[in-house]
Write an enzyme that holds these catalytic residues in place. Structure first.
Site, PDB file in Angstrom:
ATOM      1  N   ASP A  52       3.323   2.768   1.376  1.00 11.91           N
ATOM      2  CA  ASP A  52       3.604   1.532   0.658  1.00 11.91           C
ATOM      3  C   ASP A  52       2.484   1.358  -0.364  1.00 11.91           C
ATOM      4  O   ASP A  52       1.437   1.990  -0.248  1.00 11.91           O
ATOM      5  CB  ASP A  52       3.599   0.397   1.692  1.00 11.91           C
ATOM      6  CG  ASP A  52       3.822  -0.953   1.063  1.00 11.91           C
ATOM      7  OD1 ASP A  52       4.613  -1.026   0.127  1.00 11.91           O
ATOM      8  OD2 ASP A  52       3.194  -1.924   1.517  1.00 11.91           O
ATOM      9  N   ARG A  70      -3.710  -2.686 -15.217  1.00  4.94           N
ATOM     10  CA  ARG A  70      -2.360  -3.135 -15.588  1.00  4.94           C
ATOM     11  C   ARG A  70      -2.487  -3.806 -16.951  1.00  4.94           C
ATOM     12  O   ARG A  70      -3.242  -4.769 -17.102  1.00  4.94           O
ATOM     13  CB  ARG A  70      -1.859  -4.130 -14.550  1.00  4.94           C
ATOM     14  CG  ARG A  70      -1.757  -3.528 -13.175  1.00  4.94           C
ATOM     15  CD  ARG A  70      -1.897  -4.594 -12.114  1.00  4.94           C
ATOM     16  NE  ARG A  70      -0.746  -5.456 -12.045  1.00  4.94           N
ATOM     17  CZ  ARG A  70       0.134  -5.448 -11.047  1.00  4.94           C
ATOM     18  NH1 ARG A  70      -0.012  -4.618 -10.064  1.00  4.94           N
ATOM     19  NH2 ARG A  70       1.147  -6.269 -11.034  1.00  4.94           N
ATOM     20  N   LYS A  99      13.792   2.426   1.631  1.00  3.26           N
ATOM     21  CA  LYS A  99      12.595   3.205   2.000  1.00  3.26           C
ATOM     22  C   LYS A  99      12.950   4.121   3.176  1.00  3.26           C
ATOM     23  O   LYS A  99      12.618   5.297   3.183  1.00  3.26           O
ATOM     24  CB  LYS A  99      11.452   2.275   2.401  1.00  3.26           C
ATOM     25  CG  LYS A  99      10.866   1.448   1.260  1.00  3.26           C
ATOM     26  CD  LYS A  99       9.670   0.641   1.759  1.00  3.26           C
ATOM     27  CE  LYS A  99       9.035  -0.166   0.644  1.00  3.26           C
ATOM     28  NZ  LYS A  99       7.808  -0.842   1.079  1.00  3.26           N
ATOM     29  N   ASP A 118       7.916  -2.602   5.669  1.00  4.50           N
ATOM     30  CA  ASP A 118       7.692  -1.167   5.894  1.00  4.50           C
ATOM     31  C   ASP A 118       8.164  -0.713   7.277  1.00  4.50           C
ATOM     32  O   ASP A 118       8.106   0.472   7.589  1.00  4.50           O
ATOM     33  CB  ASP A 118       6.198  -0.837   5.760  1.00  4.50           C
ATOM     34  CG  ASP A 118       5.640  -1.298   4.423  1.00  4.50           C
ATOM     35  OD1 ASP A 118       6.293  -1.037   3.403  1.00  4.50           O
ATOM     36  OD2 ASP A 118       4.569  -1.927   4.396  1.00  4.50           O
TER      37      ASP A 118
END
Length: 1120
Positions: free
Chosen positions: A400, A606, A789, A814
């Site tokens: 993740d 970013r 996922k 997750d």
């Protein structure tokens, strides 16, 4: 569209009708309460009633357990040469130990479920507030949830304590995003929920977190029912938490196992390690050897007995009963008797030893001081000890991003205005924040004009969806701040009027908060949004007021957001963000800023660009009308909005750019580099935006500067689907060997790949997708739903070669991939403990993964592989002489060894040394394993349990077995071995063979041991001493419970013969000589050669409390 499909038949299965508060609709409609599931969550596997049958069924699915059950039953039913106790006792021990272990693990799951199900919840019934247990909530109940509480089921928001009918929610445990999301109440609902009479029609439960379609019919007396559309913005999901809102009321629409969170939860299945599969394969080979031995002996017995006089000699006449027995039945029972006699070739005790090795070995992970994190004051945790050796076989790591690779803390680093760089720093810092690469030297000491600076900072303060957190202590907001200096922008001396920088902000993205805080550092403070009015405190300490007209929201295709605001003077202004802005501004402005943006991006920051545009009254009126019309459209709403957005966002002026850093986890880049060096493929699966995830991958060094990125996302697909596929085919065919590729895909495109309309296309796309991914050095999947996922992990897991996969994450989003992978690792992070609860191993930080795999995983695998091969070898040495003996005793099933030796060989004489070896061995010390990640590749793909090594150990067993038997037989060619001329009998013969056997297999293990501790010395020499002591003791006393005592004084008598001593020593030396010569003459090769100097010293350590003090500083020690 949805309304038209529901209009016809109310009872269609693709929708459900919910009565709010269980109140019947207008009297003319019949009220039939619909049946939905309750709100219980179940993650456990067993109940009290089914534990025994279910657990026994699972255990007897193991080949070995089933086989020993059959052998035990044969020994009970048929008259066999050995007692049923010899196989019954070890089997009972194995089954009991495993059942206790699995029962305890399931009890912990029950406990966790109960915590959730018994949690108290407030329900509104007939105007009264009642407390109920969470599991008793029904669909249609109206619930009240307070701030910081978690929603107990999926709710439609009916009422909020906030004036603007919104509430804020964090969904960290669902999709990993810890930012605040805004949800809206259904418009026009009654303020008094008691009098609300309404039904909700919505789709049946489905796992997509971001999709929800429904409508609400509100009935008012003497009026047509009002219909309101419902979307994901009205739905509050179970597992999300209410923030910055005192309380809300909502109606339950999905409960229990039908909530979106539960539908994204993958059931816990029994995970089996690759080593166990290898053991089963080897077991079948040895089973075949056993059956063929028994067949050979049975056939030869009847061939031998067919000769005259052999079947019934004069000294051993048959009884009448024996003569009457059916010939074929006799042959079958003889076959079974041989099976029982040779059954020790299948090592049942190996399963006990393997279980103990896994269980005790897992403590070393828990005790490792390097895994201790002082911040949370916890170390590593092992939830499943069955998979220790899998840690040494991992080929794919799925990680993740948010909270696993990064800390999820955004920090404003720098900005650039009109090509001039501004780097924030404290006044105490001497350095000027300029970077010499950013343009001509003459520009270095210059600044952009004050007007441009203010325009840029104003844009940062306006272009966002940030809310100011309602402060509980008003007095705290005004605090003396230290005077800070920014390049060229000096903070006002009158800093006391400024709110402190740590004021609370809430936003749907942590980037937005970072930008607002960044503007604050430079003197512009955002004071908040109140009923469409935005307030800013500027550098001169004046409050500026703007009317917010429209927000053009961020979306992954446009990759920008804009706001339209009106200033007091009546002018209109629009600001946009993100690098997708370059094509929409004047090109001469781009070059000044592109340098900064590219440099910041390669540093892993970013980057966002900021632009503005003045709108005339006519332009605004046109845009306003277009936006209102598009927002009311029922069909193609998104496309219509997009067209208006694109029309508005053109011909803008670029002002500058910002750089924000999402701090990486400690040593994240080093860990990723080590994993890639070990030959492990790393995939990042995240619910986050592509740009963010991409910059994280650069920062983690998963993507290098020379990596060519292949992008397969919604944006690129819009260029025309067919061309895209051809392009991918083309990329596959001309992949250049020296070029590194990185692959990026998003959730929407992935669902097209996985759920293609035609079956043939789907499998073709999957294969193509996998092929591309396997040719890339790193893969990034962004905007993933939790179930996607898991789908990716499953796809790779089931691909060609069945690679071993590992998933690591820290949030409930997750859990699905953690459960799907062969090994699941939870990080004890900020996002709750659901990942930890469902994982096989839990570690405090990502950096601990390196040692867990490269050191612990490597050693566990080498130890258990050696244990398995050694067990098969020592049992082959044990039973081969017994088989050969049948050729010399008329195939009469006469045992070569005494029953005590048969039972004790695996349980006492040879079990402890291999257990100690499999727990403590370090063939290469830990520092070397951590420094040289490439060593991990040497054991990849189950290298030590392939057929090659298995054949070597089997041939070694055959060689030793033949040597023991025929060596002793050669000695017995002169049977008078004692001084007085007396002869030795068959029990002496077996005892000499057994003595040579026990000493040889134990000393073979001693030769293999590289890392000696006092425990190894104790068990190896102790086992040999125990064997000698036991043999004297067993043969030196007349035991009242034995019908015949075969070994009475045999051992003592044997040792009185010098010849016997000579043969025992000679055979042990001959057996081990090839091994010794091999070690002496073999040149060290490969990476091991460099490590010879790192090899562990062979002196033991002083106490068990430091098991490997000489080995490394990373010693395992017992913790309190």
């Amino acid at each position: 569209i949805f309304c038209s499909t529901l209009g016809g038949d109310e009872r269609r299965v693709d929708s459900r009708t919910i009565y709010v508060g269980h109140r019947s609709c207008p009297a003319n409609e019949a009220f039939i309460p619909p049946k939905f599931c309750d709100n219980r969550i179940v993650s456990s596997k067993y109940t009290v009633w089914n534990f025994l049958p279910k657990n026994l069924f699972e255990q007897f699915r193991r080949i070995a357990n089933f086989y020993f059950l059959i052998i035990f039953l044969v020994q009970v039913i048929v008259d066999t040469p050995t007692s049923p106790v010899t196989s019954g006792l070890p089997l009972f021990f194995v089954i009991t130990v495993t059942a206790i272990k699995q029962g305890y693990e399931d009890w912990l799951r029950h406990k966790a479920d109960n915590e959730v199900n018994k949690c108290p919840v407030t329900v509104l019934e007939d105007g009264r507030r009642m407390q109920k247990e969470s599991e008793k909530i029904k669909v249609g109940d109206v619930l009240e949830v307070e701030e910081d509480e978690t929603f107990p089921c999926d709710l439609i928001l009916l009422q909020s304590s906030r004036d603007d009918d919104t509430c804020f929610v964090t969904t960290a445990s669902l999709d990993g995003e810890s930012n605040h999301k805004t949800h809206y109440t259904v418009p026009d609902t009654e303020k008094d929920l008691e009098s609300l009479n309404a039904t909700i029609e919505c789709e049946q439960p489905q796992p997509d977190l971001y999709k929800f379609v429904g409508r609400m019919h509100i009935y008012k007396s003497n009026q047509e029912p009002a219909v309101r559309s419902l979307g994901p913005e009205n739905l509050l999901l179970k597992g999300a938490t209410l923030k910055n809102t005192q309380k809300i009321c909502g109606v339950a629409v999905y409960t229990g196992m039908e909530t979106k969170m539960a539908l994204n939860y993958q059931g816990k299945s029994q995970k089996r390690s690759a080593v166990e599969k290898s053991i089963n394969a080897f077991l079948l080979v040895y089973l075949c050897i056993l059956v063929s031995k028994a067949l050979v002996c049975t056939v030869l017995k009847y061939v031998w007995q067919s000769k005259p006089g052999q079947d019934e000699p004069w000294y051993n006449e048959k009884t009448q009963r024996e003569k009457d027995t059916n010939m074929y039945l006799k042959m079958f029972t003889d076959f079974l008797s041989f099976m029982v006699l040779f059954n020790f070739i299948i090592p049942v005790s190996m399963y006990v030893t393997v279980e103990m090795q896994k269980f005790l070995g897992s403590f070393f992970i828990t005790w490792d001081k390097d895994f201790y994190d002082p911040e949370i004051e916890e170390g590593a945790l092992v939830n499943t000890s069955d998979l220790n050796e899998e840690l040494g076989q991992v080929e794919y790591v799925f990680t993740d991003k948010t909270g696993t690779l990064t800390q999820n803390n955004m920090e404003f680093i720098e900005c650039c205005i009109d090509g001039f760089q501004y780097k924030y720093r404290d006044a105490s810092s001497e350095l000027d924040g300029f970077c010499a690469t950013d343009g001509p030297v003459s520009k270095l000491q210059q600044k952009a004009g004050r007007e441009r600076e203010e325009l840029f900072l104003r844009a940062l303060c306006l272009c966002h969806t940030v809310q100011v957190k309602e402060s509980t202590e008003q007095g705290q907001s005004q605090v003396d701040g230290q005077i800070t200096q920014i390049d060229g922008l000096v903070g006002d001396g009158d800093a006391s009027h400024r709110p402190q920088e740590q004021r609370g902000f809430i936003a749907s993205s942590p980037d937005e908060v970072a930008l607002v805080k960044g503007a604050m550092r430079y003197g512009f403070t955002f004071l908040g949004l109140e009923s469409k009015t935005m307030k800013i405190l500027n550098r001169s300490n004046d409050v500026e007021i703007y009317e917010l007209l429209h927000v053009l929201n961020f979306d992954p295709v446009r990759r920008r957001m804009s706001v339209i605001v009106r200033t007091k003077s009546g002018e209109l202004e629009i600001t946009g963000a993100d690098s997708s802005i370059f094509p929409r501004v004047r090109q001469e402005e781009v070059e000044r800023i592109r340098l900064h943006v590219e440099r910041n991006a390669t540093e892993g920051y970013r980057t966002l660009c900021v632009a503005y545009k003045h709108l005339s009254a006519e332009e605004y009126a046109q845009a306003d009308e277009g936006l209102k019309e598009a927002r009311l459209a029922l069909q193609d709403r998104e496309e219509k909005l997009m067209a208006v957005y694109n029309q508005v966002e053109t011909g803008m002026s670029l002002i500058g750019a910002t750089a924000v850093e999402d701090r990486l986890q400690e040593e994240a880049a080093e860990t990723m580099e080590a994993l890639q060096g070990a030959g492990i493929n790393v995939w990042v699966l995240t619910g986050d935006k592509m740009e963010t995830a991409k910059s994280t991958c650069y920062a983690c060094r998963l993507f290098q500067r020379n990596t060519e990125l292949l992008e397969l996302t919604v944006r690129t697909l819009e260029d025309g689907g067919r061309r895209r596929e051809e392009r991918l085919h083309e990329l596959l065919s001309w992949s250049v060997a020296n070029q590194d590729y990185g692959f990026i895909i998003d959730g929407a495109t992935l669902s097209m790949v996985l759920n293609s309309s035609t079956e043939s296309n789907s499998s073709r796309y999957k294969n193509l997708f996998l092929q591309i991914c396997q040719n890339c050095t790193a893969v990034l999947c962004c905007r993933m739903a939790p179930l996607q996922k898991a789908q990716i992990v499953k796809m790779v897991k089931n691909s060609k070669g069945s690679p071993i996969t590992l998933s690591i994450g820290d949030g409930a989003n997750d859990v699905s991939m953690i459960l799907e992978a062969h090994v699941g690792i939870g990080i004890k992070g900020k996002e709750g403990r659901q990942a930890v609860r469902n994982s096989d191993y839990a570690i405090p930080k990502l950096k601990h993964l390196k040692k867990l795999l490269l050191a612990h995983g490597h050693l566990y695998y080498v130890r258990i592989a050696h244990l398995v091969q050694y067990f098969f070898y020592k049992n082959l040495c044990f039973i081969l002489p017994q088989f050969l003996y049948q050729f010399f005793c008329g195939y009469s099933q006469q045992p070569l060894y005494d029953a005590a030796y048969l039972t004790m060989y695996n349980i006492c004489f040879t079990s402890m040394p291999i257990l100690a070896y499999s727990l403590l061995e370090q063939h290469i010390c830990m520092e070397v394993l951590l420094d040289n990640a490439t060593l991990y590749r040497e054991i990849a793909k189950n290298a030590m349990l392939r057929w090659g090594p298995f054949l070597y150990w089997t041939l070694l067993g055959v060689f030793h077995g033949l040597l023991f038997f025929f060596g002793v037989r050669f000695l017995f060619s002169n049977s008078a071995l004692q001084d007085n001329g007396q002869v030795f009998g068959n029990w002496s013969y077996g005892t000499i063979v057994f003595t040579v056997l026990v000493f040889t297999v134990t000393l073979k293990l001693a030769l293999d041991t590289r890392h000696w501790t006092w425990i190894n010395h104790f068990v190896i020499w102790g086992s040999l001493a125990f064997y000698v002591f036991f043999s004297f003791f067993w043969g030196g006393i007349i035991w009242p419970f034995l019908r015949q005592q075969r070994l009475y004084f045999v051992f003592a008598n044997m040792l009185s013969s010098v010849t016997a001593w000579l043969v025992i020593i000679l055979l042990i030396v001959l057996s081990l000589l090839p091994e010794i010569l091999l070690v002496v003459f073999r040149k060290p090769r490969g990476p091991h050669a460099r490590q010879m100097k790192h090899r562990l010293p062979s002196s033991g350590t002083s106490t068990i409390f430091m098991l490997s003090q000489t080995a490394s500083t990373h010693s395992f020690s017992w913790s309190d």
